[in-house]
Design a protein around this motif. Structure first.
Motif, PDB file in Angstrom:
ATOM      1  N   UNK A   1     -21.625 -31.494 -46.780  1.00 58.99           N
ATOM      2  CA  UNK A   1     -20.311 -31.384 -47.399  1.00 58.99           C
ATOM      3  C   UNK A   1     -19.632 -30.082 -46.971  1.00 58.99           C
ATOM      4  N   UNK A   2     -18.318 -29.930 -47.231  1.00 57.79           N
ATOM      5  CA  UNK A   2     -17.632 -28.687 -46.838  1.00 57.79           C
ATOM      6  C   UNK A   2     -18.255 -27.461 -47.485  1.00 57.79           C
ATOM      7  N   UNK A   3     -18.099 -26.291 -46.861  1.00 60.39           N
ATOM      8  CA  UNK A   3     -18.699 -25.061 -47.395  1.00 60.39           C
ATOM      9  C   UNK A   3     -18.171 -24.739 -48.789  1.00 60.39           C
ATOM     10  N   UNK A   4     -18.953 -24.005 -49.584  1.00 55.23           N
ATOM     11  CA  UNK A   4     -18.472 -23.604 -50.913  1.00 55.23           C
ATOM     12  C   UNK A   4     -17.280 -22.666 -50.798  1.00 55.23           C
ATOM     13  N   UNK A   5     -16.455 -22.662 -51.834  1.00 53.60           N
ATOM     14  CA  UNK A   5     -15.322 -21.744 -51.870  1.00 53.60           C
ATOM     15  C   UNK A   5     -15.825 -20.316 -52.039  1.00 53.60           C
ATOM     16  N   UNK A   6     -15.050 -19.338 -51.570  1.00 54.71           N
ATOM     17  CA  UNK A   6     -15.472 -17.941 -51.750  1.00 54.71           C
ATOM     18  C   UNK A   6     -15.500 -17.579 -53.228  1.00 54.71           C
ATOM     19  N   UNK A   7     -16.379 -16.640 -53.584  1.00 53.24           N
ATOM     20  CA  UNK A   7     -16.493 -16.210 -54.966  1.00 53.24           C
ATOM     21  C   UNK A   7     -15.328 -15.287 -55.340  1.00 53.24           C
TER      22      UNK A   7
ATOM     23  N   UNK B   1     -39.797  -3.479 -47.714  1.00 52.08           N
ATOM     24  CA  UNK B   1     -38.381  -3.857 -47.765  1.00 52.08           C
ATOM     25  C   UNK B   1     -37.689  -3.276 -48.989  1.00 52.08           C
ATOM     26  N   UNK B   2     -38.422  -3.135 -50.073  1.00 52.87           N
ATOM     27  CA  UNK B   2     -37.850  -2.547 -51.284  1.00 52.87           C
ATOM     28  C   UNK B   2     -37.532  -1.074 -51.081  1.00 52.87           C
ATOM     29  N   UNK B   3     -38.396  -0.364 -50.362  1.00 50.85           N
ATOM     30  CA  UNK B   3     -38.185   1.059 -50.139  1.00 50.85           C
ATOM     31  C   UNK B   3     -36.869   1.315 -49.408  1.00 50.85           C
ATOM     32  N   UNK B   4     -36.457   0.371 -48.574  1.00 47.95           N
ATOM     33  CA  UNK B   4     -35.229   0.520 -47.790  1.00 47.95           C
ATOM     34  C   UNK B   4     -33.985   0.381 -48.664  1.00 47.95           C
ATOM     35  N   UNK B   5     -34.023  -0.532 -49.653  1.00 49.09           N
ATOM     36  CA  UNK B   5     -32.804  -0.870 -50.393  1.00 49.09           C
ATOM     37  C   UNK B   5     -32.791  -0.391 -51.837  1.00 49.09           C
ATOM     38  N   UNK B   6     -33.860   0.244 -52.303  1.00 49.17           N
ATOM     39  CA  UNK B   6     -33.973   0.524 -53.742  1.00 49.17           C
ATOM     40  C   UNK B   6     -32.834   1.396 -54.274  1.00 49.17           C
ATOM     41  N   UNK B   7     -32.264   2.258 -53.444  1.00 49.18           N
ATOM     42  CA  UNK B   7     -31.184   3.138 -53.883  1.00 49.18           C
ATOM     43  C   UNK B   7     -29.835   2.742 -53.284  1.00 49.18           C
ATOM     44  N   UNK B   8     -29.732   1.498 -52.791  1.00 47.91           N
ATOM     45  CA  UNK B   8     -28.480   1.060 -52.168  1.00 47.91           C
ATOM     46  C   UNK B   8     -27.668   0.216 -53.138  1.00 47.91           C
ATOM     47  N   UNK B   9     -26.369   0.103 -52.868  1.00 45.97           N
ATOM     48  CA  UNK B   9     -25.445  -0.673 -53.701  1.00 45.97           C
ATOM     49  C   UNK B   9     -24.701  -1.658 -52.802  1.00 45.97           C
ATOM     50  N   UNK B  10     -24.821  -2.949 -53.100  1.00 43.39           N
ATOM     51  CA  UNK B  10     -24.109  -3.984 -52.341  1.00 43.39           C
ATOM     52  C   UNK B  10     -22.681  -4.069 -52.867  1.00 43.39           C
ATOM     53  N   UNK B  11     -21.695  -4.020 -51.965  1.00 43.92           N
ATOM     54  CA  UNK B  11     -20.300  -4.039 -52.411  1.00 43.92           C
ATOM     55  C   UNK B  11     -19.542  -5.279 -51.950  1.00 43.92           C
ATOM     56  N   UNK B  12     -20.064  -6.049 -50.989  1.00 41.57           N
ATOM     57  CA  UNK B  12     -19.326  -7.197 -50.474  1.00 41.57           C
ATOM     58  C   UNK B  12     -20.258  -8.137 -49.727  1.00 41.57           C
ATOM     59  N   UNK B  13     -19.718  -9.281 -49.326  1.00 40.17           N
ATOM     60  CA  UNK B  13     -20.450 -10.237 -48.487  1.00 40.17           C
ATOM     61  C   UNK B  13     -19.453 -10.992 -47.619  1.00 40.17           C
ATOM     62  N   UNK B  14     -19.976 -11.630 -46.563  1.00 38.37           N
ATOM     63  CA  UNK B  14     -19.132 -12.418 -45.669  1.00 38.37           C
ATOM     64  C   UNK B  14     -18.726 -11.646 -44.432  1.00 38.37           C
ATOM     65  N   UNK B  15     -18.204 -12.388 -43.434  1.00 34.03           N
ATOM     66  CA  UNK B  15     -17.738 -11.759 -42.191  1.00 34.03           C
ATOM     67  C   UNK B  15     -16.800 -12.715 -41.466  1.00 34.03           C
TER      68      UNK B  15
ATOM     69  N   UNK C   1     -23.000 -16.629 -44.957  1.00 33.43           N
ATOM     70  CA  UNK C   1     -22.261 -16.024 -46.062  1.00 33.43           C
ATOM     71  C   UNK C   1     -20.794 -16.421 -46.090  1.00 33.43           C
ATOM     72  N   UNK C   2     -20.301 -17.033 -45.019  1.00 30.50           N
ATOM     73  CA  UNK C   2     -18.913 -17.457 -44.984  1.00 30.50           C
ATOM     74  C   UNK C   2     -18.024 -16.497 -44.231  1.00 30.50           C
ATOM     75  N   UNK C   3     -16.860 -16.993 -43.824  1.00 33.91           N
ATOM     76  CA  UNK C   3     -15.949 -16.197 -43.008  1.00 33.91           C
ATOM     77  C   UNK C   3     -14.971 -15.393 -43.851  1.00 33.91           C
ATOM     78  N   UNK C   4     -14.933 -15.638 -45.170  1.00 35.00           N
ATOM     79  CA  UNK C   4     -13.980 -14.960 -46.050  1.00 35.00           C
ATOM     80  C   UNK C   4     -14.693 -13.833 -46.794  1.00 35.00           C
ATOM     81  N   UNK C   5     -14.135 -12.641 -46.730  1.00 32.57           N
ATOM     82  CA  UNK C   5     -14.738 -11.468 -47.353  1.00 32.57           C
ATOM     83  C   UNK C   5     -14.645 -11.592 -48.873  1.00 32.57           C
TER      84      UNK C   5
END
Length: 420
Positions: free
Chosen positions: A304-310, A337-351, A364-368
């Protein structure tokens, strides 16, 4: 030839098209406020579940990674969002796939098994580009190798089917998402058929899965069957032989359904493989994408078509639930893998880059999709209050962090754009 109405009835593909700027449903706004998640990690045993007062589990999440309750790990963000919406989730992390016993940890799940190979494709996790076995696994305690099988999605789905017949099996994650249709497999140097047929999964939920997995849980809890889920966006499924025969005569590019070159064709003809791949990439804009059908012998795979962006509101809710941001306390060895990201903050997704060597746009979809500044600041302040961080945030980012809050400035153009 059969009519369009029959096609739609058989495949359950919705005809309606979203307006540009229309985001996914406000499901989390309705449900997420009243049902807050627990500050303890999700249970990995029935004893932990019972300590929460749970006598049964709605969704059993099976993953190839060690369980780290951090939003950079799929089982954590999906499980916590489910929990925040009132569902009881149990985690089966890196189970011994040689028998189905680990799949019985929580008894028969009330709703479904959610299957993922982990944050990485299991074959990339195991082998270098020269097909040499890697010396470590960053997503396992102590970096140990051998805690997940090759093509983990296949083994996990098959064991889930063996453990409890009749329980819906929903596969997701990068490994399943990028193999939902016929695909080139680097490791065997062959074109393999859809993972749906080899894994025997009921559905593949492709792309980022928070809204999708909650909608699946909500529908199944309301009494719908897994067949009823076929009308959802962002899912792929295999039709039975009788259903497949009903759409065999559909033309290749008419109406809301596009028929791709078949598995047998793309396996033997490189030009048809290229044509199918290009068509799949052209159908990545959720505002104008069509459903895809690909034949595998006498069976049709429908995507089916891709999900809409959040929406930004949903993005904030995903990351605002109270993660412990630590590995499950049952682990004694550090998880690299946890040691790499434990102090990081995710702010966005997509490209919106669409680079052919990269899976971000495809997955992740083409829409930011970006979090609000207020949500990001809340997380940074929380990190600063934790002793383990020592007041240092390693990074604020995402797969394409320099694209934060970038969107097409003309919605009418965004709705029809098909650029790769």
């Amino acid at each position: 030839r059969i009519g369009l109405e029959r096609i739609i009835m058989v495949t359950n593909i919705p005809l309606s098209r979203p307006a540009p700027g229309a985001y996914s449903s406000t499901l989390f706004v309705r449900l997420g406020v009243s049902a807050r998640a627990s500050s303890a990690p999700l249970p990995m045993s029935m004893e932990e579940a019972q300590a929460r007062g749970w006598d049964e589990i709605d969704v059993v999440f099976v993953t190839g990674d060690a369980y780290v309750d951090h939003p950079s790990f799929a089982m954590a963000i999906l499980g916590r969002v489910l929990e925040a919406n009132g569902f009881r989730v149990g985690i089966v992390a890196q189970p011994d796939w040689h028998s189905s016993e680990p799949w019985k940890t929580f008894g028969r799940p009330k709703l479904f098994f959610a299957i993922s190979a982990g944050n990485m494709d299991s074959m990339i996790n195991h082998y270098t580009a020269n097909r040499k076995v890697r010396n470590d696994d960053a997503y396992s305690p102590g970096g140990r190798i051998g805690l997940r099988p090759d093509r983990a999605t296949l083994a996990y789905c098959q064991r889930a089917r063996e453990a409890y017949k009749g329980v819906p099996i929903i596969a997701g994650g990068v490994e399943a998402s990028l193999r939902r249709l016929a695909h080139y497999d680097y490791w065997s140097d062959t074109v393999r058929r859809s993972i749906l047929l080899d894994a025997k999964a009921d559905l593949v939920a492709f792309g980022m899965g928070e809204s999708t997995i909650v909608e699946i849980a909500r529908r199944l809890r309301s009494g719908q069957t897994v067949t009823d889920l076929r009308e959802m966006r962002g899912v792929a499924y295999a039709l039975g032989a009788a259903e497949s025969e009903a759409i065999r005569t559909r033309s290749a590019s008419d109406g809301p359904v596009i028929v791709l070159p078949s598995y047998e064709e793309v396996k033997t003809d490189k030009c048809k493989f290229a044509k199918a791949t290009r068509r799949i990439h052209l159908e990545t804009n959720p505002y104008n994408a069509k459903a895809l059908v690909q034949w595998h012998d006498c069976q049709a795979i429908v995507c089916t078509p891709p999900p809409l962006p959040e929406s930004q509101q949903n993005m904030d809710l995903f990351y605002d639930v109270p993660y412990t941001r630590r590995p499950h306390p049952s682990y004694k060895d550090p998880i690299p893998a946890y040691q790499v990201v434990k102090d990081s903050v995710v702010i966005m997704r997509g490209c919106f880059g669409g680079c052919t060597y990269c899976s971000i746009t495809t997955h992740q979809g083409r829409i930011i999709q970006s979090r609000s500044k207020e949500s990001i600041v809340r997380e940074v302040r929380e990190l600063g209050s934790r002793e383990v961080t020592k007041g240092i945030v390693s990074d604020i980012g995402g797969p394409t962090a320099n694209m934060y809050e970038m969107r097409c400035v003309r919605p009418e153009i965004e709705a029809i754009c098909r650029r790769l």
